[in-house]
Design a protein around this motif. Structure first.
Motif, PDB file in Angstrom:
ATOM      1  N   GLY A 110       1.111  -1.855  -0.020  1.00  0.00           N
ATOM      2  CA  GLY A 110      -0.109   0.063  -0.261  1.00  0.00           C
ATOM      3  C   GLY A 110       1.018   1.344  -0.145  1.00  0.00           C
ATOM      4  N   ARG A 111       0.292   2.594  -0.046  1.00  0.00           N
ATOM      5  CA  ARG A 111       0.677   4.123  -0.398  1.00  0.00           C
ATOM      6  C   ARG A 111       0.206   4.338   1.046  1.00  0.00           C
ATOM      7  NH1 ARG A 111      -1.576   2.251  -4.798  1.00  0.00           N
ATOM      8  NH2 ARG A 111      -3.154   3.855  -3.993  1.00  0.00           N
ATOM      9  N   VAL A 112       1.364   5.488   1.482  1.00  0.00           N
ATOM     10  CA  VAL A 112       1.180   6.813   2.229  1.00  0.00           C
ATOM     11  C   VAL A 112       1.546   7.585   1.842  1.00  0.00           C
ATOM     12  CG1 VAL A 112       1.732   7.460   4.791  1.00  0.00           C
ATOM     13  CG2 VAL A 112       0.931   4.602   4.610  1.00  0.00           C
ATOM     14  N   THR A 113       0.355   9.070   2.798  1.00  0.00           N
ATOM     15  CA  THR A 113       0.749  10.182   2.020  1.00  0.00           C
ATOM     16  C   THR A 113       0.933  11.142   2.860  1.00  0.00           C
ATOM     17  OG1 THR A 113      -0.393   9.975  -0.532  1.00  0.00           O
ATOM     18  CG2 THR A 113       0.095  11.814   0.067  1.00  0.00           C
ATOM     19  N   ILE A 114       1.974  11.806   4.016  1.00  0.00           N
ATOM     20  CA  ILE A 114       1.558  12.403   4.785  1.00  0.00           C
ATOM     21  C   ILE A 114       1.403  13.871   4.547  1.00  0.00           C
ATOM     22  CG2 ILE A 114       2.736  13.438   6.660  1.00  0.00           C
ATOM     23  CD1 ILE A 114       4.016  10.444   6.672  1.00  0.00           C
ATOM     24  N   VAL A 115       0.500  14.612   4.552  1.00  0.00           N
ATOM     25  CA  VAL A 115       0.129  16.365   4.355  1.00  0.00           C
ATOM     26  C   VAL A 115       0.126  17.083   5.665  1.00  0.00           C
ATOM     27  CG1 VAL A 115      -1.694  17.830   3.334  1.00  0.00           C
ATOM     28  CG2 VAL A 115      -1.797  15.360   2.432  1.00  0.00           C
ATOM     29  N   GLY A 116       0.189  16.663   6.829  1.00  0.00           N
ATOM     30  CA  GLY A 116       0.115  17.274   7.802  1.00  0.00           C
ATOM     31  C   GLY A 116       0.930  17.080   8.175  1.00  0.00           C
ATOM     32  N   MET A 117       1.620  18.782   9.081  1.00  0.00           N
ATOM     33  CA  MET A 117       2.946  19.306   9.607  1.00  0.00           C
ATOM     34  C   MET A 117       2.932  18.506  11.189  1.00  0.00           C
ATOM     35  SD  MET A 117       5.775  19.892   9.120  1.00  0.00           S
ATOM     36  CE  MET A 117       5.585  20.906   7.576  1.00  0.00           C
ATOM     37  N   SER A 118       3.239  17.419  11.634  1.00  0.00           N
ATOM     38  CA  SER A 118       3.645  17.098  13.237  1.00  0.00           C
ATOM     39  C   SER A 118       3.869  18.132  13.894  1.00  0.00           C
ATOM     40  CB  SER A 118       4.047  15.986  13.182  1.00  0.00           C
ATOM     41  OG  SER A 118       4.075  15.879  14.473  1.00  0.00           O
ATOM     42  N   PRO A 119       3.565  18.618  15.580  1.00  0.00           N
ATOM     43  CA  PRO A 119       4.539  19.618  15.971  1.00  0.00           C
ATOM     44  C   PRO A 119       5.880  18.753  16.885  1.00  0.00           C
ATOM     45  CG  PRO A 119       1.959  19.120  16.733  1.00  0.00           C
ATOM     46  CD  PRO A 119       2.135  18.374  16.096  1.00  0.00           C
ATOM     47  N   GLN A 120       5.766  17.508  16.023  1.00  0.00           N
ATOM     48  CA  GLN A 120       7.324  16.358  17.009  1.00  0.00           C
ATOM     49  C   GLN A 120       7.511  16.611  15.851  1.00  0.00           C
ATOM     50  OE1 GLN A 120       4.062  15.583  17.819  1.00  0.00           O
ATOM     51  NE2 GLN A 120       4.142  15.956  19.743  1.00  0.00           N
ATOM     52  N   GLY A 156       5.266  12.767   1.201  1.00  0.00           N
ATOM     53  CA  GLY A 156       5.451  13.595   1.812  1.00  0.00           C
ATOM     54  C   GLY A 156       4.223  14.349   1.017  1.00  0.00           C
ATOM     55  N   VAL A 157       4.390  15.529   0.981  1.00  0.00           N
ATOM     56  CA  VAL A 157       3.442  16.206   0.549  1.00  0.00           C
ATOM     57  C   VAL A 157       3.198  18.071   0.226  1.00  0.00           C
ATOM     58  CG1 VAL A 157       0.303  17.481  -0.494  1.00  0.00           C
ATOM     59  CG2 VAL A 157       0.960  15.102  -0.660  1.00  0.00           C
ATOM     60  N   PHE A 158       3.361  19.007  -0.013  1.00  0.00           N
ATOM     61  CA  PHE A 158       3.958  20.240  -0.135  1.00  0.00           C
ATOM     62  C   PHE A 158       3.500  20.893  -0.544  1.00  0.00           C
ATOM     63  CE2 PHE A 158       6.538  24.348  -0.094  1.00  0.00           C
ATOM     64  CZ  PHE A 158       6.481  24.509   1.247  1.00  0.00           C
ATOM     65  N   ARG A 159       2.205  21.120  -0.890  1.00  0.00           N
ATOM     66  CA  ARG A 159       1.512  22.491  -1.467  1.00  0.00           C
ATOM     67  C   ARG A 159       0.784  21.705  -2.328  1.00  0.00           C
ATOM     68  NH1 ARG A 159       5.540  27.848  -0.541  1.00  0.00           N
ATOM     69  NH2 ARG A 159       4.413  28.494   1.965  1.00  0.00           N
ATOM     70  N   TYR A 160       1.683  21.982  -3.127  1.00  0.00           N
ATOM     71  CA  TYR A 160       0.825  21.498  -4.991  1.00  0.00           C
ATOM     72  C   TYR A 160       1.227  22.394  -6.272  1.00  0.00           C
ATOM     73  CZ  TYR A 160      -1.467  25.963  -3.736  1.00  0.00           C
ATOM     74  OH  TYR A 160      -1.895  27.210  -2.927  1.00  0.00           O
ATOM     75  N   HIS A 161       1.170  21.628  -6.774  1.00  0.00           N
ATOM     76  CA  HIS A 161       2.077  22.479  -8.320  1.00  0.00           C
ATOM     77  C   HIS A 161       0.555  21.995  -9.499  1.00  0.00           C
ATOM     78  CE1 HIS A 161       3.324  18.431 -10.425  1.00  0.00           C
ATOM     79  NE2 HIS A 161       3.964  17.769  -8.712  1.00  0.00           N
ATOM     80  N   HIS A 162       0.434  23.052 -10.230  1.00  0.00           N
ATOM     81  CA  HIS A 162      -0.243  22.259 -11.770  1.00  0.00           C
ATOM     82  C   HIS A 162      -1.908  22.203 -11.828  1.00  0.00           C
ATOM     83  CE1 HIS A 162       4.056  22.121 -13.388  1.00  0.00           C
ATOM     84  NE2 HIS A 162       3.269  22.951 -14.270  1.00  0.00           N
ATOM     85  N   THR A 163      -2.501  22.625 -10.572  1.00  0.00           N
ATOM     86  CA  THR A 163      -3.495  22.267  -9.813  1.00  0.00           C
ATOM     87  C   THR A 163      -4.951  23.396 -10.325  1.00  0.00           C
ATOM     88  OG1 THR A 163      -3.179  23.209  -7.811  1.00  0.00           O
ATOM     89  CG2 THR A 163      -2.708  20.706  -7.886  1.00  0.00           C
ATOM     90  N   TYR A 164      -4.217  24.491  -9.984  1.00  0.00           N
ATOM     91  CA  TYR A 164      -6.080  24.893 -10.318  1.00  0.00           C
ATOM     92  C   TYR A 164      -6.492  24.878 -11.925  1.00  0.00           C
ATOM     93  CZ  TYR A 164      -4.930  28.325  -6.010  1.00  0.00           C
ATOM     94  OH  TYR A 164      -5.120  29.034  -4.819  1.00  0.00           O
ATOM     95  N   PRO A 165      -6.160  25.289 -12.650  1.00  0.00           N
ATOM     96  CA  PRO A 165      -7.265  24.913 -13.767  1.00  0.00           C
ATOM     97  C   PRO A 165      -8.229  23.192 -13.510  1.00  0.00           C
ATOM     98  CG  PRO A 165      -5.367  25.810 -14.993  1.00  0.00           C
ATOM     99  CD  PRO A 165      -5.291  24.789 -13.396  1.00  0.00           C
TER     100      PRO A 165
END
Length: 361
Positions: free
Chosen positions: A275-285, A304-313
């Motif tokens: 399976g696959r895991v995507t981490i968006v949230g930034m943990s305090p730790q 990991g996910v940092f913001r986005y790219h080429h998503t607006y249209p």
């Protein structure tokens, strides 16, 4: 130089100042008069209509910093923006006065390795609205580079157009997780980002979408966003419910949006072998313990996910079809003069508050 003005921008031409909600120190916002910016040749001036209050805004308000980004001088917060074009720079040919628009808030350099690779969200030179030292959009007017300004359909509200920004995070998270039609996904944390990620997963064709949170009110909204199942961690055990819902197989993808240590660990436990895991949230730790044996034994892909790219249209097109009413996450609305009250509401009433919308004009 600026193109010839018309009646549509006459009020802007006559005014020289605007109102802005300015963070002057921790937990202190003042309504000030600021100069209306003059757009450069490649920019447009936008009358701001709606701005969403983001968790990062609240963090700067409450703590004065996020990681290495430190508020060192008064700053205007707010980066989830929509509005109307009222002036156009002389080199701008594909936008015009009067257009209703959504705004991508990060001006990248276009020249570094990451920009050239197409992953401009990783540009180290980005000038991002409401990220120190750059001012944001809790004000009446902002100037933006034209390539970051996207017209919206007449049928789309300013509120939905402002929510294109957080929705883009969900779209990018689903894309990074390689979610395919017919697959199964669990999303940890039903805050605004978690909820819009549910919507993005729904539109991507996920067969099963499990929303996880501690608050039943948020789980109820998750159902409206497209979740097929929910898990209330105050009453239910995550691993037991995942086994029940998947007949012991596990999920194809787990997306963490809560910024919580337990949620990160829950993603590893929830996905199937391979399976696959995507981490968006930034943990305090900064460092979160994870089961390496589980990751290796199940051969899990972690991204990991940092913001986005080429998503607006794409995001504008997705929300224009009204398959899901993204505005269901809006719980509170305030005028610009009441911006400080909006921040305090976000801090003190997390149970009943999801997305707060502020209206500068």
């Amino acid at each position: 130089m600026i193109k010839e003005t018309t009646k549509q921008d006459e009020s802007t031409r006559l005014k020289s100042t605007m109102k802005a909600a300015v963070l002057t120190e921790i937990r202190n916002i003042e309504l000030q008069q600021r100069e209306i910016p003059t757009p450069k040749a490649d920019e447009v001036l936008i009358r701001v209509q709606a701005v969403g209050l983001c968790g990062s805004d609240v963090h700067y308000y409450e703590h004065g910093k996020i990681g290495n980004f430190i508020v060192e001088k008064p700053i205007i917060l707010g980066h989830e923006v929509s509005g109307d074009i009222v002036k156009v720079g002389e080199n701008v040919t594909d936008l015009k006065i009067g257009q209703r628009v959504s705004i991508e808030p990060g001006a990248t350099c276009g020249e570094c390795f990451h920009c050239q690779e197409g992953r401009y969200n990783l540009c180290p030179h980005v000038e991002f609205l409401a990220t120190p030292p750059y001012d944001g959009a809790f004000c009446e007017y902002i100037a933006m580079r034209a390539d970051l300004v996207f017209p919206i359909p007449d049928s789309m509200s300013y509120e939905t157009a402002a929510l294109i920004e957080p929705f883009s995070v969900g779209v990018h998270a689903v894309s990074r997780g390689k979610l395919q039609s017919g697959e199964t996904v669990v999303i940890m944390g039903m805050g605004p980002i978690g909820l819009v990620t549910v919507a993005a997963a729904k539109m991507a064709g996920a067969k099963m979408i499990i929303g996880v949170d501690l608050e039943q009110t948020r789980l109820d909204v998750a159902k409206e966003m497209g979740a097929t199942h929910t898990i209330n961690l105050r009453k239910e055990n995550l691993e037991e419910k995942v086994r029940e819902y998947t007949n012991g197989f596990g999920l194809d993808l787990a997306i963490e949006t809560a910024g919580n240590q337990n949620a990160v660990q829950g993603t590893i436990a929830s996905v199937r072998r391979g399976g696959r895991v995507t981490i968006v949230g930034m943990s305090p730790q900064d460092e979160v313990p994870m089961s390496i044996s589980n990751i290796v034994d199940k051969e899990i892909d972690i991204m990991g996910v940092f913001r986005y790219h080429h998503t607006y249209p794409k995001a504008i097109e997705m929300l224009a079809n009204k398959e899901i009413d993204i505005e269901k996450i809006i719980t509170n609305q305030y005028t610009l003069a009441d911006t400080a009250e909006a921040f305090e509401k976000a801090i003190h009433d997390k149970t009943n508050t999801l997305k707060i919308m502020i209206y500068p004009n």
